[in-house]
Design a protein around this motif. Structure first.
Motif, PDB file in Angstrom:
ATOM      1  N   TYR A   1       0.836  -1.200   0.000  1.00  0.00           N
ATOM      2  CA  TYR A   1       0.000   0.000   0.000  1.00  0.00           C
ATOM      3  C   TYR A   1       0.866   1.241   0.000  1.00  0.00           C
ATOM      4  O   TYR A   1       1.989   1.241   0.491  1.00  0.00           O
ATOM      5  CB  TYR A   1      -0.957   0.013   1.206  1.00  0.00           C
ATOM      6  CG  TYR A   1      -0.264  -0.082   2.539  1.00  0.00           C
ATOM      7  CD1 TYR A   1       0.141   1.065   3.215  1.00  0.00           C
ATOM      8  CD2 TYR A   1      -0.009  -1.311   3.126  1.00  0.00           C
ATOM      9  CE1 TYR A   1       0.782   0.984   4.442  1.00  0.00           C
ATOM     10  CE2 TYR A   1       0.631  -1.404   4.348  1.00  0.00           C
ATOM     11  CZ  TYR A   1       1.024  -0.251   4.996  1.00  0.00           C
ATOM     12  OH  TYR A   1       1.676  -0.328   6.203  1.00  0.00           O
TER      13      TYR A   1
ATOM     14  N   ASP B   1      -3.432   3.764  -2.316  1.00  0.00           N
ATOM     15  CA  ASP B   1      -3.483   2.790  -3.395  1.00  0.00           C
ATOM     16  C   ASP B   1      -3.018   1.480  -2.783  1.00  0.00           C
ATOM     17  O   ASP B   1      -1.934   1.414  -2.187  1.00  0.00           O
ATOM     18  CB  ASP B   1      -2.546   3.178  -4.544  1.00  0.00           C
ATOM     19  CG  ASP B   1      -3.156   4.234  -5.460  1.00  0.00           C
ATOM     20  OD1 ASP B   1      -4.381   4.444  -5.408  1.00  0.00           O
ATOM     21  OD2 ASP B   1      -2.390   4.845  -6.233  1.00  0.00           O
TER      22      ASP B   1
ATOM     23  N   LYS C   1      -2.423  -2.701  -3.251  1.00  0.00           N
ATOM     24  CA  LYS C   1      -2.307  -3.889  -4.090  1.00  0.00           C
ATOM     25  C   LYS C   1      -2.774  -5.068  -3.263  1.00  0.00           C
ATOM     26  O   LYS C   1      -2.239  -5.333  -2.188  1.00  0.00           O
ATOM     27  CB  LYS C   1      -0.857  -4.089  -4.535  1.00  0.00           C
ATOM     28  CG  LYS C   1      -0.663  -5.312  -5.401  1.00  0.00           C
ATOM     29  CD  LYS C   1       0.791  -5.489  -5.774  1.00  0.00           C
ATOM     30  CE  LYS C   1       0.975  -6.780  -6.541  1.00  0.00           C
ATOM     31  NZ  LYS C   1       2.382  -7.132  -6.687  1.00  0.00           N
TER      32      LYS C   1
ATOM     33  N   LYS D   1      -6.207  -4.160  -7.664  1.00  0.00           N
ATOM     34  CA  LYS D   1      -5.792  -2.970  -6.933  1.00  0.00           C
ATOM     35  C   LYS D   1      -7.047  -2.261  -6.438  1.00  0.00           C
ATOM     36  O   LYS D   1      -8.087  -2.297  -7.096  1.00  0.00           O
ATOM     37  CB  LYS D   1      -5.006  -2.031  -7.848  1.00  0.00           C
ATOM     38  CG  LYS D   1      -3.676  -2.601  -8.269  1.00  0.00           C
ATOM     39  CD  LYS D   1      -2.937  -1.628  -9.158  1.00  0.00           C
ATOM     40  CE  LYS D   1      -1.614  -2.216  -9.605  1.00  0.00           C
ATOM     41  NZ  LYS D   1      -0.903  -1.316 -10.515  1.00  0.00           N
TER      42      LYS D   1
ATOM     43  N   ASN E   1      -7.747  -3.072 -13.804  1.00  0.00           N
ATOM     44  CA  ASN E   1      -6.421  -3.626 -13.545  1.00  0.00           C
ATOM     45  C   ASN E   1      -6.472  -4.948 -12.803  1.00  0.00           C
ATOM     46  O   ASN E   1      -5.733  -5.167 -11.865  1.00  0.00           O
ATOM     47  CB  ASN E   1      -5.566  -2.614 -12.750  1.00  0.00           C
ATOM     48  CG  ASN E   1      -5.167  -1.441 -13.604  1.00  0.00           C
ATOM     49  OD1 ASN E   1      -4.868  -1.590 -14.775  1.00  0.00           O
ATOM     50  ND2 ASN E   1      -5.156  -0.265 -13.008  1.00  0.00           N
TER      51      ASN E   1
END
Length: 98
Positions: free
Chosen positions: A38, A62, A64, A69, A97
């Motif tokens: 993150y 953000d 992962k 994501k 994504n």
């Protein structure tokens, strides 16, 4: 789970009950995956002093996760005891994504 509930303020639970919060957490972990990485991408602070004082904070990460994501936003406020509590939590999945 009581430990995680203590991070959230009364304002949060006025809108989202504990079962719904647990569902959000479980769905995020089970369907999207556990947090692998993150990054803090945005933060905001609003502090007002005086007779109508308040302290508000927003953190945007953000994240992962295992299969995708996400963008996860935490809105926080300082309560009357001086503790900063989460009053809003949002998980946005980046469907492009996967």
């Amino acid at each position: 789970m009581d430990t995680i509930y203590s991070l959230f303020g009364d304002k949060f639970f006025e809108v989202t009950d504990k079962d719904k919060l647990l569902q959000i957490i479980n769905t995020s972990q089970n369907d999207i995956g556990r947090v692998e990485e993150y990054n803090l991408v945005k933060w905001e602070t609003l502090i007002v002093k005086g007779s109508n004082s308040k302290s508000e904070y927003v953190l945007v990460y953000d994240v992962k996760r295992g299969t995708a994501k996400t963008e996860e936003t935490f809105s926080m406020q300082k309560d009357k005891n001086g503790d900063i509590k989460i009053v809003g939590y949002r998980v946005n999945q980046d469907l492009l994504n996967k």
